[in-house]
Structure formats: C-alpha cells, structure tokens
Design an enzyme around this catalytic site. Sequence first.
Site, PDB file in Angstrom:
ATOM      1  CG  HIS A  37      -1.649  -1.114   1.607  1.00 43.19           C
ATOM      2  ND1 HIS A  37      -3.000  -1.158   1.381  1.00 43.19           N
ATOM      3  CD2 HIS A  37      -1.325  -2.302   2.178  1.00 43.19           C
ATOM      4  CE1 HIS A  37      -3.485  -2.319   1.804  1.00 43.19           C
ATOM      5  NE2 HIS A  37      -2.490  -3.032   2.284  1.00 43.19           N
ATOM      6  CD  GLU A 119      -0.797   1.276   4.388  1.00 41.98           C
ATOM      7  OE1 GLU A 119      -0.472   2.072   3.486  1.00 41.98           O
ATOM      8  OE2 GLU A 119      -1.966   0.914   4.584  1.00 41.98           O
TER       9      GLU A 119
END
Length: 189
Positions: A37, A119
């Site tokens: 992400h 992330e």
Amino acid sequence: MKWQVDDAGWCDAATVVASPNCDARPDGAEISLLVVHNISLPAGRFGGDDVLRLFTNRVDPQAAPGYDVLARLRVSAHFFIRRDGTVMQFVPTTARAWHAGASSWRGRPGCNDVSIGIELEGSDLVPYEDIQYDALIRLAEALAVRHPVRELVGHCDIAPLRKTDPGPHFHWQRIHAALPQLKADPLAA
C-alpha cells in the site's frame, strides 16, 4: 545481516508500535500474500506521526481537513516503511491486520485473512525512495522464510475498483527482479 520474523510474528528489524486494530486469523488461514500500500497523512506530506496515530486510534479530528472521518476509522497494517527506510510494525504477522478492506485475490474474498499488509510512506504522485525498496525487499524475504508467502501484490490488484496504490511510481520490475519467487500475475487472478 538478514532480517528475521520470530514465531510470534514480530520482525527484529522493526520498531513496534502496537495497534489494537487486529484480530485472530480464521482457523486454517494460510498467510500466502503480501499486499503493498501507500499512505501519507496529511495527503502528500511525509515524516509526521499521523499514520501512527491512525493505526493506534489517536487521530486528532481537528488536526487537518478530513481527519474527523479518519478519527472514526479502525484500520491497521502489519508494517509501515518510512521514506528513510525505517520499518515500524503495528500487528504481529500471526494476527489479522485491517488493511485490505473489501478485497479479493484469485477468487478468494477477504484478503486480510491470508495477507500481510505493508504500507510505504508515499503517494501515487511521487516516486519511492531507494531505501524503501531495500527495506521492502529485506522484509519480504524475512516474511517468506517465516510464512508460506507466494505472491506480492498491490492494493490496486486486490481492490481494483476502489484503490490505486502503490501507484504508478512503484517499480514492480525492481521488486520482481529481487523477489522472483513472489511475482504475481494479476491477469491470472
């Protein structure tokens, strides 16, 4: 030195910032997928602690426009790789983090059940730093030693109608060259 993930699901190279936003994986769920992400809070701004606050339910609803909505969310990821390559871990890999949302891969819905969320501090609008790729590769190698991970995909691959991350500046070729055993073919999904 190679990074390691222990039996409890903690990476020795990561700084732990525990998130309450996780739960047990379903019985029999095999961790087979890494999901990449991007995130920045406020959008496009790097280096602050707002991502940590988001994943630990401490967002100040008055801190920036839209934060009133973020303050109500309960989300997390397993890992967060900052622009300087620092790795933070919020959830042990043995638990289910809440990063994928409504998602599907290879016909299986609910990707949180079988995935590890990573992330990258970034956005769809700017290139990532070399040191972030280095950290991602080292982390993926350690995760693949601990878990039966078979593929590495983007959030855009598991939720294509609502997500675009890690975005057009993410160098998939670099990742595939370093981690050929984790190369996914999104067309086969």
